[in-house]
Design a protein around this motif. Structure first.
Motif, PDB file in Angstrom:
ATOM      1  N   HIS A 260     -28.694  20.490 -43.715  1.00  0.00           N
ATOM      2  CA  HIS A 260     -27.472  19.754 -43.433  1.00  0.00           C
ATOM      3  C   HIS A 260     -27.050  19.989 -41.991  1.00  0.00           C
ATOM      4  O   HIS A 260     -27.532  20.907 -41.326  1.00  0.00           O
ATOM      5  CB  HIS A 260     -26.362  20.089 -44.425  1.00  0.00           C
ATOM      6  N   ASP A 261     -26.137  19.168 -41.525  1.00  0.00           N
ATOM      7  CA  ASP A 261     -25.819  19.148 -40.100  1.00  0.00           C
ATOM      8  C   ASP A 261     -25.019  20.364 -39.652  1.00  0.00           C
ATOM      9  O   ASP A 261     -25.210  20.891 -38.567  1.00  0.00           O
ATOM     10  CB  ASP A 261     -25.032  17.874 -39.761  1.00  0.00           C
TER      11      ASP A 261
ATOM     12  N   ASP B 203     -20.649  23.174 -44.257  1.00  0.00           N
ATOM     13  CA  ASP B 203     -20.234  21.809 -44.565  1.00  0.00           C
ATOM     14  C   ASP B 203     -20.748  21.456 -45.960  1.00  0.00           C
ATOM     15  O   ASP B 203     -21.917  21.684 -46.260  1.00  0.00           O
ATOM     16  CB  ASP B 203     -20.847  20.852 -43.531  1.00  0.00           C
ATOM     17  N   PHE B 204     -19.877  20.919 -46.798  1.00  0.00           N
ATOM     18  CA  PHE B 204     -20.325  20.556 -48.134  1.00  0.00           C
ATOM     19  C   PHE B 204     -21.197  19.311 -48.070  1.00  0.00           C
ATOM     20  O   PHE B 204     -20.821  18.312 -47.462  1.00  0.00           O
ATOM     21  CB  PHE B 204     -19.136  20.335 -49.067  1.00  0.00           C
ATOM     22  N   THR B 205     -22.341  19.420 -48.689  1.00  0.00           N
ATOM     23  CA  THR B 205     -23.308  18.333 -48.670  1.00  0.00           C
ATOM     24  C   THR B 205     -23.551  17.840 -50.088  1.00  0.00           C
ATOM     25  O   THR B 205     -23.660  18.636 -51.023  1.00  0.00           O
ATOM     26  CB  THR B 205     -24.645  18.823 -48.066  1.00  0.00           C
ATOM     27  N   HIS B 206     -23.649  16.529 -50.202  1.00  0.00           N
ATOM     28  CA  HIS B 206     -23.893  15.940 -51.507  1.00  0.00           C
ATOM     29  C   HIS B 206     -25.288  16.309 -52.001  1.00  0.00           C
ATOM     30  O   HIS B 206     -26.263  16.252 -51.258  1.00  0.00           O
ATOM     31  CB  HIS B 206     -23.762  14.415 -51.392  1.00  0.00           C
TER      32      HIS B 206
ATOM     33  N   ASP C 126     -22.226  28.203 -51.850  1.00  0.00           N
ATOM     34  CA  ASP C 126     -21.337  27.746 -52.909  1.00  0.00           C
ATOM     35  C   ASP C 126     -21.741  26.357 -53.370  1.00  0.00           C
ATOM     36  O   ASP C 126     -22.279  25.565 -52.599  1.00  0.00           O
ATOM     37  CB  ASP C 126     -19.886  27.683 -52.399  1.00  0.00           C
ATOM     38  N   ALA C 127     -21.466  26.093 -54.627  1.00  0.00           N
ATOM     39  CA  ALA C 127     -21.678  24.752 -55.168  1.00  0.00           C
ATOM     40  C   ALA C 127     -20.401  24.313 -55.869  1.00  0.00           C
ATOM     41  O   ALA C 127     -19.651  25.143 -56.396  1.00  0.00           O
ATOM     42  CB  ALA C 127     -22.851  24.748 -56.135  1.00  0.00           C
TER      43      ALA C 127
ATOM     44  N   SER D 191     -22.936  24.110 -50.227  1.00  0.00           N
ATOM     45  CA  SER D 191     -22.949  24.488 -48.814  1.00  0.00           C
ATOM     46  C   SER D 191     -23.520  25.888 -48.671  1.00  0.00           C
ATOM     47  O   SER D 191     -23.480  26.694 -49.607  1.00  0.00           O
ATOM     48  CB  SER D 191     -21.539  24.457 -48.219  1.00  0.00           C
ATOM     49  N   THR D 192     -24.064  26.175 -47.510  1.00  0.00           N
ATOM     50  CA  THR D 192     -24.496  27.539 -47.178  1.00  0.00           C
ATOM     51  C   THR D 192     -24.014  27.856 -45.763  1.00  0.00           C
ATOM     52  O   THR D 192     -23.620  26.961 -45.009  1.00  0.00           O
ATOM     53  CB  THR D 192     -26.037  27.679 -47.204  1.00  0.00           C
TER      54      THR D 192
END
Lengths: 351, 209
Positions: free
Chosen positions: B63-64, B68-71, B105-106, B188-189
């Motif tokens: 992810h960018d 940041d939470f990513t789908h 986290d998820a 996210s990580t």
């Protein structure tokens, strides 16, 4: 007004029914609305899951499931999401197996642009019998099938027949007479309670299909002569609680079949087994054909597996606050066993 | 909030509901009030049931931006069952997975919106968070311990619309009001190149205690 299906149930109030007092029209109205809702609000045939299978450009894959729909079903909605394998839109054709109507759709590449399509399929006739449903995807461009689900489209109104089970709301208005006719008044409500006990079941419990192909990355397979779990682990099942009696126990049966084949002629005997945390097991034994076949044979009854029923005193319904997990294991004496689908559902047979 | 008094179906004999018999209070209470309510209490559907094949997973990918939470994956839309208080049936949820590289986290979100990434930090009752702290795959205990999420009356109202439906096989089209919802998974990580890998999701409707 007829047997309208409301947006939500309105369970009748028990405190309004007492010996020596008249049973008010509102009690009958609430019961009729609740029963119409329970039968007509739309059941899940295929709980959503992720096949996570790739289909190459110009490739084709067929997904198959065994279900027992509600008699009330007149349409079902297929919902799938597909991702392009390249940074451009990917075209594919979607054809439900019953209607045979093909439509063309497109999948995007980025996860946040994931394309969900909804295709409504009309059924040819109303029936609650076990049947195979499914669809074929013909990919123009390379795609990945990310999720699949299928639900019965909620009804606007039910028919006031014995099979459809709807209750005419006009017949329970104030000052209407109390009489005994299918789909109307007190007698109709009593009949519909029996109809709804079966019809308002949770149809799909676990439906996993990876497509009828022996290509790597599609169906699960094993060459092991001892039991082998081809999945990541176990997954739970929980059934409706119907009766609270000692004879009814704390488990109910779900029904299941597998779609399987052997890689070559002359394989050994094969087993597919479910083991539940509650201790129950169920084994389907067969010698696989080289063509995709449902086991046990659809000429006879499906296998049953006993699973925990819900506990309505628990916040999340789990009996004893524990997950009743199902572990799937396959084995074959010689050769390769491929399994394309595992179908588990609640049947009309034990309701 | 089970609505049936006995929290179970009550059997009666056919003779108790025979034609021309009077409708007494006991039959009305047990057969009509209790049984109709119990049928609705147990009418919840299994909306998501998935476990991955061995060695398979769905991940955030690269992810960018770190944190940041990513789908990850979405399931739906489906016709969410609504209780008499106009909130949704409680959704009994479960999430399975592990991390690769660094923990993270998820989030599992029940929502009427097709994408809620931007609002994910603000959701409460309709979302559950999971701390993904193991490289060993398995079902993950939700933060806070609750296995249920649900949509409030306002969220249900916002997600309610109409669909075209037939009144019979080959019949005429009518409009029916339904609340449609999705189950979304985000993750996210702390390191943008690391992954949260999801390998199982369960979501089943339950009336709630």
């Amino acid at each position: 007004m007829s047997a309208l299906v409301p947006f939500n149930p309105s369970p009748p109030n028990e405190t309004r029914v007492r010996g020596g007092l008249p049973i008010s029209s509102s009690t009958f109205q609430d019961a009729a609305l609740t029963l119409n809702w329970a039968m007509g609000h739309g059941a899940e045939l295929i709980p959503f899951y992720s096949p996570n299978v790739n289909i190459s450009a110009a490739g084709s894959l067929t997904f198959a499931y065994r279900v027992e729909p509600r008699y009330q079903q007149v349409q079902r909605a297929w919902v799938i999401s597909v991702k392009s394998q390249s940074a451009s839109l990917a075209a594919f054709d979607f054809t439900p197996s019953v209607s045979g109507t093909t439509t063309t759709h497109y999948g995007a590449f980025r996860p946040e642009d994931l394309s969900t399509i909804v295709v409504v399929e009309d059924v040819a006739s109303q029936s609650a019998s076990e049947v195979e449903i499914g669809f074929t995807i013909d990919a123009t461009d390379a795609i990945t099938v990310m999720s699949v689900g299928c639900w019965e489209v909620p009804r606007y109104a039910l028919a006031t027949s014995a099979s459809d089970g709807g209750i005419d709301l006009d017949s329970v208005l104030p000052r209407e007479p109390i009489y005994d006719t299918t789909g109307k008044s007190y007698g109709g409500i009593l009949e519909s309670v029996v109809t709804a006990r079966t019809a308002a079941r949770r149809n799909g419990i676990l439906q996993l299909s990876w497509g009828s192909s022996t290509t790597a990355g599609h169906s699960v397979s094993t060459t092991s002569a001892s039991y082998d779990n081809p999945l990541r682990g176990s997954i739970s099942q929980l059934s409706r609680l119907l009766y609270r009696t000692a004879s009814a126990g704390t488990t109910r049966n779900h029904y299941w079949r597998v779609l399987a084949r052997s890689a070559a002629a002359g394989p050994g005997a094969a087993d597919c087994r479910i083991s539940m945390t509650n201790g129950a097991t169920s084994t389907i034994s067969f010698t696989p054909s080289t063509t995709w076949t449902w086991y046990p044979s659809t000429a006879g009854a499906a296998n049953t597996i006993a699973v925990n029923v819900e506990d309505l005193d628990e916040a999340d319904g789990r009996r004893g606050a524990a997950w009743d997990d199902s572990t799937f294991e396959f084995r074959i004496a010689s050769g390769t066993l491929h399994v394309a689908s595992i179908s588990i559902w609640e049947s009309t047979s034990n309701s | 909030m089970a609505s049936s008094v006995n929290k179970a179906f009550i059997r009666i004999t056919a003779a108790q509901a025979a034609e021309n018999d009077p409708c007494d209070a006991v039959i009305a209470r047990d057969c009509i009030v209790n049984n109709a309510a119990h049928i609705a209490d147990e009418a919840g559907q299994v909306r998501v049931a998935w476990i991955a094949r061995d060695n398979e997973y769905i991940s955030t990918g690269t992810h960018d931006v770190a944190y940041d939470f990513t789908h990850v994956v979405s399931y739906g839309p489906f016709p969410l069952s609504i209780r008499s208080d106009r909130t949704s049936y409680r959704m009994r949820i479960r999430l399975r997975g592990h991390y690769s590289g660094s923990s993270g986290d998820a989030y599992l979100v029940l929502s009427g919106d097709s994408d809620v990434t931007q609002a994910i930090q603000n959701v409460t009752g309709n979302a559950a968070s999971f701390s993904v702290v193991s490289t060993t795959d398995g079902w993950i205990t939700p933060d806070g311990g609750s296995n249920t999420v649900y949509m409030s009356e306002a969220q249900v109202s916002a997600a309610t619309g109409v669909i075209s439906t037939l009144d019979a096989v080959g019949g005429s089209p009518y409009q029916a009001a339904i609340c449609t919802a999705y189950v979304h998974v985000y993750a996210s990580t702390g390191v943008a190149t690391d992954q949260i890998r999801i390998t199982g999701v369960e979501a089943a409707e339950f009336i709630g205690s």
